[in-house]
Design a protein around this motif. Structure first.
Motif, PDB file in Angstrom:
ATOM      1  N   LEU A 523       0.854  -1.190   0.000  1.00 44.87           N
ATOM      2  CA  LEU A 523       0.000   0.000   0.000  1.00 44.87           C
ATOM      3  C   LEU A 523       0.887   1.235   0.000  1.00 44.87           C
ATOM      4  CD1 LEU A 523      -2.634   1.629   0.348  1.00 44.87           C
ATOM      5  CD2 LEU A 523      -2.431   1.262   2.816  1.00 44.87           C
ATOM      6  N   ILE A 524       0.700   2.104  -0.987  1.00 47.62           N
ATOM      7  CA  ILE A 524       1.409   3.379  -1.062  1.00 47.62           C
ATOM      8  C   ILE A 524       0.365   4.469  -0.909  1.00 47.62           C
ATOM      9  CG2 ILE A 524       2.956   4.836  -2.416  1.00 47.62           C
ATOM     10  CD1 ILE A 524       3.740   2.357  -4.012  1.00 47.62           C
ATOM     11  N   ARG A 525       0.433   5.216   0.186  1.00 52.74           N
ATOM     12  CA  ARG A 525      -0.621   6.195   0.450  1.00 52.74           C
ATOM     13  C   ARG A 525      -0.022   7.540   0.856  1.00 52.74           C
ATOM     14  NH1 ARG A 525      -3.271   3.793   6.075  1.00 52.74           N
ATOM     15  NH2 ARG A 525      -1.461   4.162   7.430  1.00 52.74           N
ATOM     16  N   ALA A 526      -0.868   8.541   0.790  1.00 58.82           N
ATOM     17  CA  ALA A 526      -0.480   9.906   1.123  1.00 58.82           C
ATOM     18  C   ALA A 526      -1.624  10.537   1.912  1.00 58.82           C
ATOM     19  CB  ALA A 526      -0.196  10.704  -0.152  1.00 58.82           C
ATOM     20  N   PRO A 527      -1.410  11.736   2.503  1.00 58.78           N
ATOM     21  CA  PRO A 527      -2.473  12.374   3.284  1.00 58.78           C
ATOM     22  C   PRO A 527      -3.737  12.589   2.463  1.00 58.78           C
ATOM     23  CG  PRO A 527      -0.377  13.443   3.720  1.00 58.78           C
ATOM     24  CD  PRO A 527      -0.137  12.488   2.594  1.00 58.78           C
ATOM     25  N   ALA A 528      -4.879  12.583   3.154  1.00 57.97           N
ATOM     26  CA  ALA A 528      -6.170  12.639   2.473  1.00 57.97           C
ATOM     27  C   ALA A 528      -6.368  13.939   1.695  1.00 57.97           C
ATOM     28  CB  ALA A 528      -7.298  12.447   3.488  1.00 57.97           C
ATOM     29  N   ILE A 529      -5.932  15.058   2.245  1.00 55.24           N
ATOM     30  CA  ILE A 529      -6.227  16.346   1.616  1.00 55.24           C
ATOM     31  C   ILE A 529      -5.119  16.780   0.664  1.00 55.24           C
ATOM     32  CG2 ILE A 529      -6.767  18.769   2.026  1.00 55.24           C
ATOM     33  CD1 ILE A 529      -8.906  16.786   2.949  1.00 55.24           C
ATOM     34  N   SER A 530      -3.863  16.654   1.097  1.00 57.61           N
ATOM     35  CA  SER A 530      -2.749  17.185   0.302  1.00 57.61           C
ATOM     36  C   SER A 530      -1.911  16.064  -0.290  1.00 57.61           C
ATOM     37  CB  SER A 530      -1.868  18.079   1.186  1.00 57.61           C
ATOM     38  OG  SER A 530      -1.355  17.341   2.292  1.00 57.61           O
ATOM     39  N   GLY A 531      -2.525  14.925  -0.602  1.00 55.68           N
ATOM     40  CA  GLY A 531      -1.748  13.791  -1.095  1.00 55.68           C
ATOM     41  C   GLY A 531      -1.662  13.679  -2.592  1.00 55.68           C
ATOM     42  N   ALA A 532      -2.489  14.424  -3.333  1.00 52.51           N
ATOM     43  CA  ALA A 532      -2.464  14.326  -4.792  1.00 52.51           C
ATOM     44  C   ALA A 532      -1.137  14.835  -5.327  1.00 52.51           C
ATOM     45  CB  ALA A 532      -3.614  15.127  -5.390  1.00 52.51           C
ATOM     46  N   GLY A 533      -0.522  14.062  -6.221  1.00 47.71           N
ATOM     47  CA  GLY A 533       0.726  14.493  -6.840  1.00 47.71           C
ATOM     48  C   GLY A 533       1.972  14.162  -6.054  1.00 47.71           C
ATOM     49  N   THR A 534       1.867  13.347  -5.006  1.00 45.94           N
ATOM     50  CA  THR A 534       3.056  13.025  -4.212  1.00 45.94           C
ATOM     51  C   THR A 534       3.900  11.927  -4.846  1.00 45.94           C
ATOM     52  OG1 THR A 534       1.686  11.541  -2.889  1.00 45.94           O
ATOM     53  CG2 THR A 534       2.066  13.740  -2.020  1.00 45.94           C
ATOM     54  N   GLY A 535       3.427  11.261  -5.883  1.00 48.87           N
ATOM     55  CA  GLY A 535       4.229  10.249  -6.567  1.00 48.87           C
ATOM     56  C   GLY A 535       3.891   8.822  -6.202  1.00 48.87           C
ATOM     57  N   LYS A 536       2.673   8.586  -5.729  1.00 49.43           N
ATOM     58  CA  LYS A 536       2.285   7.224  -5.332  1.00 49.43           C
ATOM     59  C   LYS A 536       2.305   6.274  -6.533  1.00 49.43           C
ATOM     60  CE  LYS A 536      -1.672   8.745  -3.996  1.00 49.43           C
ATOM     61  NZ  LYS A 536      -1.440  10.148  -4.371  1.00 49.43           N
ATOM     62  N   GLY A 537       1.606   6.653  -7.588  1.00 51.38           N
ATOM     63  CA  GLY A 537       1.591   5.813  -8.779  1.00 51.38           C
ATOM     64  C   GLY A 537       2.955   5.714  -9.424  1.00 51.38           C
ATOM     65  N   LEU A 538       3.738   6.784  -9.368  1.00 53.17           N
ATOM     66  CA  LEU A 538       5.076   6.773  -9.953  1.00 53.17           C
ATOM     67  C   LEU A 538       5.979   5.782  -9.213  1.00 53.17           C
ATOM     68  CD1 LEU A 538       6.986   7.973 -12.042  1.00 53.17           C
ATOM     69  CD2 LEU A 538       7.569   9.763 -10.379  1.00 53.17           C
ATOM     70  N   LEU A 539       5.871   5.743  -7.883  1.00 51.43           N
ATOM     71  CA  LEU A 539       6.664   4.787  -7.110  1.00 51.43           C
ATOM     72  C   LEU A 539       6.244   3.355  -7.455  1.00 51.43           C
ATOM     73  CD1 LEU A 539       8.738   4.067  -4.980  1.00 51.43           C
ATOM     74  CD2 LEU A 539       6.979   4.432  -3.216  1.00 51.43           C
ATOM     75  N   ALA A 540       4.940   3.117  -7.582  1.00 48.97           N
ATOM     76  CA  ALA A 540       4.470   1.774  -7.949  1.00 48.97           C
ATOM     77  C   ALA A 540       4.999   1.366  -9.320  1.00 48.97           C
ATOM     78  CB  ALA A 540       2.944   1.734  -7.937  1.00 48.97           C
ATOM     79  N   ARG A 541       4.977   2.286 -10.275  1.00 43.76           N
ATOM     80  CA  ARG A 541       5.457   1.966 -11.625  1.00 43.76           C
ATOM     81  C   ARG A 541       6.974   1.796 -11.654  1.00 43.76           C
ATOM     82  NH1 ARG A 541       0.831   4.807 -11.999  1.00 43.76           N
ATOM     83  NH2 ARG A 541      -0.632   4.181 -13.645  1.00 43.76           N
TER      84      ARG A 541
END
Length: 816
Positions: A523-541
């Motif tokens: 699970l790669i997650r980020a904060p609920a409000i300011s988590g968009a664009g932190t690189g979650k999908g990029l790290l998975a890829r």
């Protein structure tokens, strides 16, 4: 003879410890797994099988896998020792055999030392005597005796008289000359066709085509119809002519021939047929039998029409009087197709330009017809009007035969497919196999594996340098608890934090996934409000690009848990090495299917359009990304968690040079070699490794993937499991209920109707009524949460009322 259920697992483990692969059979001796590929000496797998099927009998494959060749002396239906009497004529006395084993019906199993020149499996060549060699198995009626014989390697050599009696007679002469057999023409045409296919293959598919051709011809080598040297020489010439380098082509040819030889093709080379006089068949559509009580000669004994373009293909006689027999014959033919596999049903591997690699597609009725016509020629026989002659005519495979074939659940005789990946196959001793093609041990089909420069005996300094290389590549990702340098990146001078360590362990987990039985998900997650664009999908890829050499199969989670389960089941059939559940934002993740994929192998899922659960051998690594994601119920202990936090209100506004996922594809060989240097160092120095917190079901994963990194200074990502559980909304609710209960009643036994109002409010905030309240309390019986344990005391009478008691930490019932 007959063992108690609690002894059967011990029997299986004893056989495995003696070096004999084992698999479970039902009491009627029907295998419960794909035994040719699944038979194993792994005690963890055996324990799981016997947990699933405790009444199973242990069985062992004969021939090369176990080194055992068995003579089976049968008894007749009325108990007459037919096999024993027949053996006596050859000078064989079962009682004199040092390892003779009584069978359930009173016959004998006589195990001997296996040799490659021994017959494979024979039946009815001698009265009452069958043999089991390559491609066969026997139930271990006396496991202790068989294990002792295998461990001591004191099995006797097979009696020469028995081997000679089983040898087939040489083919007869036709007009004073050797008969021309179908197998002679078939083998020559097959050799020519495979070499032409290799030579005509475009760049990008040459190695895969060469592997497929080598497998096909290896089946003929295994059937002793084609010399291995002839096959290897012809294929190598074709491969060099189309531009493949010599070392690569030779390695692929040898690997394919070895794999194909283990699945010999069934060719009728004993029945001679004159070139210009086809055998006169009995009408297969008629409901009559010949004097022998059987239907006509098998398809391989029928000469194809002269000059046809299917001379190299065997005939498949369409028997309209018994289409199930036709379907079984088709199954035997399709079982030899190198790109057909079993994944909850027949699937076909083919190249997909969108995925830039191989994908698995389930066979449909139309797909079965296409595959059938690619490897055989369906024919019927039609009686000439007014004559006694029959004419062979080609036909299209009937749809009913294709449907019957697809309906053979669990009986397709295809190899199980766990994943498609370009990941090397790893072994517990630290060995690395980076070849291509199907790996029988793991069930993985490998493609495009890079050449790797991994030290044969890496030192700790080598492992530390490799770890630093990996950290440097991942340093731009904003791990939440990382120490950061002046550029805002991870400070490599400081030890890895919890999140960076989890990412490194996840990378090693992905690389090892196809070679391991079970691993946790990510699970790669980020904060609920300011988590968009932190690189979650990029790290998975990035992780999947290094580990598998391909982008992950991404999908949204859907609108509810049922929809998520359907999407996971659909993705599981494709044999992708990883599935990415992307943007599961602000939700609590629940999925029984996902839990099963992580901790069961084979996992039982329900494919779309079916109402039954289907076992699938899978090596999928699930990855979930999202903002504010929480794990509920049993998923909490099944995931590694990586927290990303850019420490800014607009993470997407950050500017970076380069793209880690794209760079991972470019530098994949070096990154993969660095990760495997750490892994190999850990395997070769297992005694000195630092052991982290235990995690049930994942002990081998911990030794392979987590503990080497812990020994090199990384943090233990398993320590976060307790925090993840505490965040589970369901657990929080139960903890609140227990806290209110303890404040109101302590450990006093209580009826549900007599609970204090604060406890009722916690249990039933919407005030749904007495019955709902009683149901909620009943479901809490046996629950342990927040240092409390709930017990239930049921009265003895029909109208008695159940009381519930809460106990606090220190009580044995509260022990985790």
């Amino acid at each position: 003879m007959t063992r108690a259920p609690d002894q059967r697992l011990a029997d299986a483990l004893a056989l495995a410890a003696a070096g004999v692969p084992v698999f479970p059979t039902a009491p009627d001796k029907r295998p419960r797994v794909r035994w040719r590929d699944a038979a194993t000496r792994d005690p963890d797998v055996l324990r799981q099988w016997w947990r699933d099927w405790p009444d199973s009998l242990p069985a062992v494959p004969t021939g090369a896998p176990s080194g055992i060749w068995v003579a089976d002396l049968d008894v007749s239906g009325d108990g007459e020792p037919v096999g024993e009497r027949s053996a006596a004529t050859l000078g064989i006395v079962p009682q004199a055999h040092p390892c003779a084993i009584r069978t359930r019906r009173g016959g004998w199993h006589l195990p001997y030392r296996w040799r490659p020149d021994l017959p494979r499996n024979t039946a009815r060549r001698l009265p009452g005597i069958d043999t089991r060699g390559d491609g066969g198995f026997v139930v271990a009626w006396d496991p202790a005796a068989l294990a002792a014989a295998a461990a001591d390697q004191n099995l006797p050599e097979p009696p020469a008289a028995l081997v000679a009696a089983l040898a087939p007679e040489p083919p007869p002469k036709v007009n004073g000359h050797d008969a021309v057999t179908i197998s002679d023409r078939y083998v020559a045409a097959a050799l020519d066709a495979e070499c032409r296919a290799v030579g005509a293959t475009p760049e990008g598919m040459r190695n895969i085509t060469l592997n497929r051709a080598a497998f096909n011809l290896g089946q003929l080598v295994g059937a002793h119809a084609l010399g291995r040297a002839d096959a290897e020489r012809s294929l190598l010439a074709a491969a060099l002519a189309c531009g493949l380098p010599h070392p690569e082509a030779q390695a692929t040819i040898r690997s394919g021939l070895d794999a194909g030889a283990q699945h010999p093709r069934r060719i009728d080379s004993q029945k001679p047929v004159e070139r210009d006089r086809p055998a006169a068949p009995t009408h297969p559509a008629a409901d009559t039998e010949d004097s022998s009580g059987e239907f006509p000669e098998p398809a391989s004994a029928v000469v194809p029409e002269a000059g046809s373009d299917t001379d190299a293909l065997p005939d498949l006689i369409v028997n309209y009087a018994d289409l199930t027999a036709t379907a079984r014959a088709l199954r035997d033919i399709l079982a030899a197709r190198p790109m057909l596999f079993d994944r909850g049903g027949p699937v076909r591997l083919h190249h997909n330009h969108t995925r830039s690699g191989l994908v698995a597609t389930p066979l449909t009725v139309e797909g079965v017809c296409i595959e059938a016509h690619a490897c055989c020629q369906p024919v019927v026989f039609v009686q000439q009007k007014g004559t006694e002659e029959w004419t062979r005519k080609r036909t299209t495979l009937p749809d009913r035969v294709a449907r019957l074939y697809l309906a053979m659940n669990g009986d397709h005789a295809l190899r199980p497919l766990s994943a498609i990946a370009s990941t090397p196959v790893l072994a517990d001793d630290g060995s690395i196999s980076a070849g291509e093609g199907y790996d029988q041990r793991t069930g993985m089909f490998r493609e495009r594996c890079p050449d790797l420069a991994v030290p044969a005996r890496p030192s700790r300094a080598d492992a530390e340098a490799a770890l630093l290389h990996l950290r440097g590549f991942l340093r731009t990702f904003c791990f939440a608890d990382a120490h950061r340098d002046g550029d805002g990146f991870t400070a490599l001078a400081m030890p890895p934090g919890q999140d960076e360590s989890a990412a490194l362990v996840a990378l090693l987990t992905a690389i090892c996934r196809p070679s391991l039985h079970l691993v946790p998900a990510l699970l790669i997650r980020a904060p609920a409000i300011s988590g968009a664009g932190t690189g979650k999908g990029l790290l998975a890829r990035t992780i999947t690009a290094i580990a598998f050499g391909r982008a992950p199969l991404a999908m949204p989670p859907g609108h509810d848990a049922d929809e998520l389960d359907k999407r996971i089941c659909g993705a599981a059939i494709t044999a992708e090495p990883v599935i990415l559940i992307d943007n599961a934002n602000a939700r609590t993740l629940r999925s029984d299917t996902l839990a099963a994929l992580i901790t069961e192998r084979p996992a039982r899922i329900r494919p779309l359009g079916k109402s039954t659960l289907t076992p699938i051998t899978t090596a999928i690594l699930p990855i979930v990304t999202g903002n504010g994601v929480q794990l509920s119920e049993d998923l909490a202990r099944r995931f590694l968690v990586v927290e990303l936090d850019a420490l800014t209100e607009d993470p997407e506004a950050r500017a970076f040079a380069g793209n880690p996922a794209a760079e991972a594809e470019t530098h994949r060989a070096a990154l993969l070699a660095a990760a495997l240097t750490v892994w190999r160092w850990g395997r070769q120095n297992a005694a000195a490794r630092r052991r982290g917190r235990p995690l049930g079901s994942f002990e081998t994963w911990a030794a392979w993937c987590r503990d080497p990194l812990l020994t090199l200074g990384c943090a233990d990502p398993v320590e976060r499991v307790a925090d993840v559980k505490a965040e589970d909304p369901q657990r929080k609710l139960v903890a609140e209920v227990f806290a209110a209960w303890w404040d109101a009643h302590a450990d006093t036994p209580m009826k549900a109707a007599d609970l204090a109002d604060p406890v009722k409010a916690a249990l039933d905030p919407q005030g749904r009524g007495r019955q709902y309240l009683a149901s909620r309390v009943q479901k809490l019986a046996g629950t342990r949460c927040g240092g409390f344990a709930m017990t239930a005391q049921r009265g003895g009478g029909q109208w008695s009322v159940t009381t519930y008691q809460l106990r606090r930490g220190g009580d044995p019932l509260c022990t985790p």
